[in-house]
Design a protein around this motif. Structure first.
Motif, mmCIF file in Angstrom:
data_model
loop_
_atom_site.group_PDB
_atom_site.id
_atom_site.type_symbol
_atom_site.label_atom_id
_atom_site.label_comp_id
_atom_site.label_asym_id
_atom_site.label_seq_id
_atom_site.Cartn_x
_atom_site.Cartn_y
_atom_site.Cartn_z
ATOM 1 N N SER A 172 6.399 -10.742 19.400
ATOM 2 C CA SER A 172 5.651 -11.404 20.482
ATOM 3 C C SER A 172 5.867 -10.657 21.797
ATOM 4 O O SER A 172 6.859 -9.936 21.961
ATOM 5 C CB SER A 172 6.094 -12.860 20.638
ATOM 6 N N PHE A 173 4.926 -10.815 22.703
ATOM 7 C CA PHE A 173 5.069 -10.297 24.062
ATOM 8 C C PHE A 173 4.156 -11.092 24.983
ATOM 9 O O PHE A 173 3.276 -11.838 24.518
ATOM 10 C CB PHE A 173 4.783 -8.791 24.129
ATOM 11 N N SER A 174 4.383 -10.961 26.291
ATOM 12 C CA SER A 174 3.622 -11.751 27.271
ATOM 13 C C SER A 174 3.177 -10.864 28.422
ATOM 14 O O SER A 174 3.906 -10.677 29.400
ATOM 15 C CB SER A 174 4.474 -12.907 27.809
ATOM 16 N N PRO A 175 1.989 -10.266 28.330
ATOM 17 C CA PRO A 175 1.495 -9.352 29.378
ATOM 18 C C PRO A 175 0.987 -10.100 30.610
ATOM 19 O O PRO A 175 -0.204 -10.115 30.907
ATOM 20 C CB PRO A 175 0.369 -8.612 28.656
ATOM 21 N N ASP A 176 1.916 -10.716 31.345
ATOM 22 C CA ASP A 176 1.536 -11.507 32.526
ATOM 23 C C ASP A 176 1.866 -10.814 33.842
ATOM 24 O O ASP A 176 1.720 -11.397 34.925
ATOM 25 C CB ASP A 176 2.212 -12.882 32.477
ATOM 26 N N PHE B 123 3.738 -4.646 24.018
ATOM 27 C CA PHE B 123 4.198 -4.782 22.639
ATOM 28 C C PHE B 123 4.934 -3.510 22.269
ATOM 29 O O PHE B 123 4.329 -2.464 22.019
ATOM 30 C CB PHE B 123 3.020 -5.031 21.704
ATOM 31 N N VAL B 124 6.254 -3.596 22.219
ATOM 32 C CA VAL B 124 7.110 -2.440 21.981
ATOM 33 C C VAL B 124 7.871 -2.629 20.672
ATOM 34 O O VAL B 124 8.407 -3.710 20.406
ATOM 35 C CB VAL B 124 8.121 -2.247 23.129
ATOM 36 N N ILE B 125 7.914 -1.580 19.866
ATOM 37 C CA ILE B 125 8.717 -1.595 18.638
ATOM 38 C C ILE B 125 9.897 -0.643 18.844
ATOM 39 O O ILE B 125 9.728 0.588 18.822
ATOM 40 C CB ILE B 125 7.888 -1.163 17.421
ATOM 41 N N PRO B 126 11.097 -1.180 19.087
ATOM 42 C CA PRO B 126 12.266 -0.327 19.362
ATOM 43 C C PRO B 126 12.553 0.652 18.217
ATOM 44 O O PRO B 126 12.401 0.314 17.040
ATOM 45 C CB PRO B 126 13.405 -1.339 19.509
ATOM 46 N N ASP B 127 12.927 1.860 18.592
ATOM 47 C CA ASP B 127 13.362 2.913 17.673
ATOM 48 C C ASP B 127 12.225 3.504 16.836
ATOM 49 O O ASP B 127 12.479 4.387 16.006
ATOM 50 C CB ASP B 127 14.455 2.406 16.711
ATOM 51 N N LEU B 128 11.006 3.061 17.044
ATOM 52 C CA LEU B 128 9.906 3.573 16.229
ATOM 53 C C LEU B 128 9.637 5.049 16.539
ATOM 54 O O LEU B 128 9.568 5.889 15.632
ATOM 55 C CB LEU B 128 8.648 2.748 16.441
ATOM 56 N N ALA B 129 9.481 5.376 17.820
ATOM 57 C CA ALA B 129 9.164 6.756 18.196
ATOM 58 C C ALA B 129 10.311 7.707 17.885
ATOM 59 O O ALA B 129 10.087 8.872 17.521
ATOM 60 C CB ALA B 129 8.816 6.815 19.680
#
Length: 429
Positions: A335-339, A347-353
């Motif tokens: 989840s994320f809240s672009p406010d 929306f970030v997925i840690p360690d993906l890159a």
């Protein structure tokens, strides 16, 4: 032959003493007692509508516990239909036409038995024009014209052997469950809706051998509470947007199942290469591929396969690339809240890159449309989704802020060995 037309209106007492029936029962006298009070037409006795007779009821029709209507003629019902008694047709008749028609929403309810030979649904008041709160049986043909039949918790349309349906469109179908009894192939006229978008998503079964077999079909255009990462090795992208539940309620006989894809509800990535489309089933532990009797009709946008069991089905595409699981914990990124408050705005997925520097990602809305597409090219600081859809991904070609809702995404690790991952995320505002 001159038709006998009986108009039943408010505050009119109609006592019908004699009705001339067909030659073989010409000596029969059927007494019918019909009362209209308080904007209702109440049937307390036996009413027989003979062939070539038309009755038009412009108020609520209420059949009491010991009431009965046998319709071998033409009955037009303009308001609500409540049956606590019996509604049927003569067994030796192939006539009997009942039309639910009008400009006001109509409810079909009651605890009695309702068996129709031919039935028409033609109400232009609203998309969900008919509320079905009881089981009705169809023996002949259903004519879908206007108005969607919403099957409530106790509502069910049951088709018997020989029954058919015609005219199914986004203007008229059954939302969202239907039963079929018999040993014939059958196409279930089911569909669903979201945000005033109504779609039929019919499903077909081949003929079972037992004439008493009872099949149940339901279509849902919504998020399913299932694990889409648990699947057989050769299953690639799974359609997380639409689901058919098929059950054989009578025995263990397996039939062939035909599903279709749609540019309204099915993600384009599923059918972009029709040769790779497959039918998958959730077996309670993982998604499995239906492997027998495969036939794909590209022009008809359909795929057929013999099922290995029953339950929840959907479409998927074959993808053999990737044999190992990813090393990313996706549960922390749901989840994320672009406010614009600077906290969890993307929306970030840690360690993906760091682990998969050439990853690709697509995010879909609940209609199966891509709202975000990104390819990372060895960047340690990827461009993460900020909750907006850009350019060609919108109808206007302009930046569009997406609404708070559930979305689903697919990550292709693009390393030639890791299996793609798909999951859900929630955009909160």
């Amino acid at each position: 032959m001159v038709q006998t037309i009986i108009g039943i209106k408010l505050m009119v007492l109609l006592y019908n003493k004699l009705i001339i029936m067909k030659e073989k029962i010409i000596s029969s006298i059927i007494m019918c007692f019909v009362i209209a009070v308080k904007a209702q037409t109440i049937n307390t006795g036996t009413l027989y509508i003979s062939e070539n007779t038309l009755i038009s009821i412009h108020e609520d029709l209420f059949i009491k516990d010991y009431g009965a209507i046998t319709n071998d003629g033409d009955l037009y019902v303009f308001k609500n239909f409540t049956n606590n008694g019996k509604f049927k047709f003569s067994n030796n008749e192939i006539t009997g036409f009942t039309s639910f028609v009008g400009n006001d929403n109509q409810t079909i309810s009651g605890k009695g038995t309702s068996s129709f030979m031919f039935v028409e649904f033609d109400n232009q008041s609203a998309d969900l024009a008919f509320n079905l709160n009881k089981e009705i049986e169809i023996v002949g043909t259903t004519f879908f014209e206007n108005g969607i039949l919403k099957a409530e918790e106790n509502g069910m349309v049951t088709y018997l052997n020989g029954a058919t349906n015609t005219g199914v469109s986004n203007k008229s179908y059954v939302n969202n469950k239907v039963q079929k009894r018999g040993n014939e192939s059958f196409t279930f006229p089911v569909g669903d809706y979201q945000s005033k978008i109504f779609v039929p998503r019919m499903v077909t079964i081949s003929a079972p051998s037992d004439p008493t077999t009872n099949f149940y079909a339901c279509f849902n255009w919504e998020k399913a509470n299932l694990d889409f990462d648990k699947k057989e090795e050769d299953i690639g992208l799974i359609d997380m947007n639409e689901f058919w539940e098929i059950q054989n309620k009578s025995n263990d006989e397996l039939v062939a199942l035909t599903l279709t894809w749609s540019d309204v509800t099915t993600p384009e990535d599923i059918y972009s290469d029709p040769s790779k489309i497959i039918i998958v089933r959730w077996n309670g532990e993982e998604w499995i591929k239906e492997r027998e009797g495969i036939s794909i009709d590209v022009s008809g946008k359909s795929i057929t396969a013999k099922v290995s069991g029953y339950g929840v089905f959907t479409l998927a595409c074959e993808k053999k690339r990737g044999t190992i699981d990813p090393v990313i914990d996706f549960s922390v990124s749901n989840s994320f809240s672009p406010d614009g408050d600077g906290v969890n705005d993307e929306f970030v997925i840690p360690d993906l890159a760091e682990n998969y520097p050439k990853f690709k990602m697509k995010i879909y809305n609940r209609y199966g449309n891509v709202v975000y597409e990104y390819s990372n090219n060895n960047e340690l600081n990827p461009t993460w989704w900020d909750g907006k859809s850009y350019g060609k991904l919108t109808l206007t070609g302009e930046t569009k802020v997406m609404p708070a809702a559930t979305y689903w995404y697919v990550v292709d690790f693009n390393d030639g060995k890791t299996k793609p991952y798909q999951g859900w995320l929630y955009l909160n505002k």
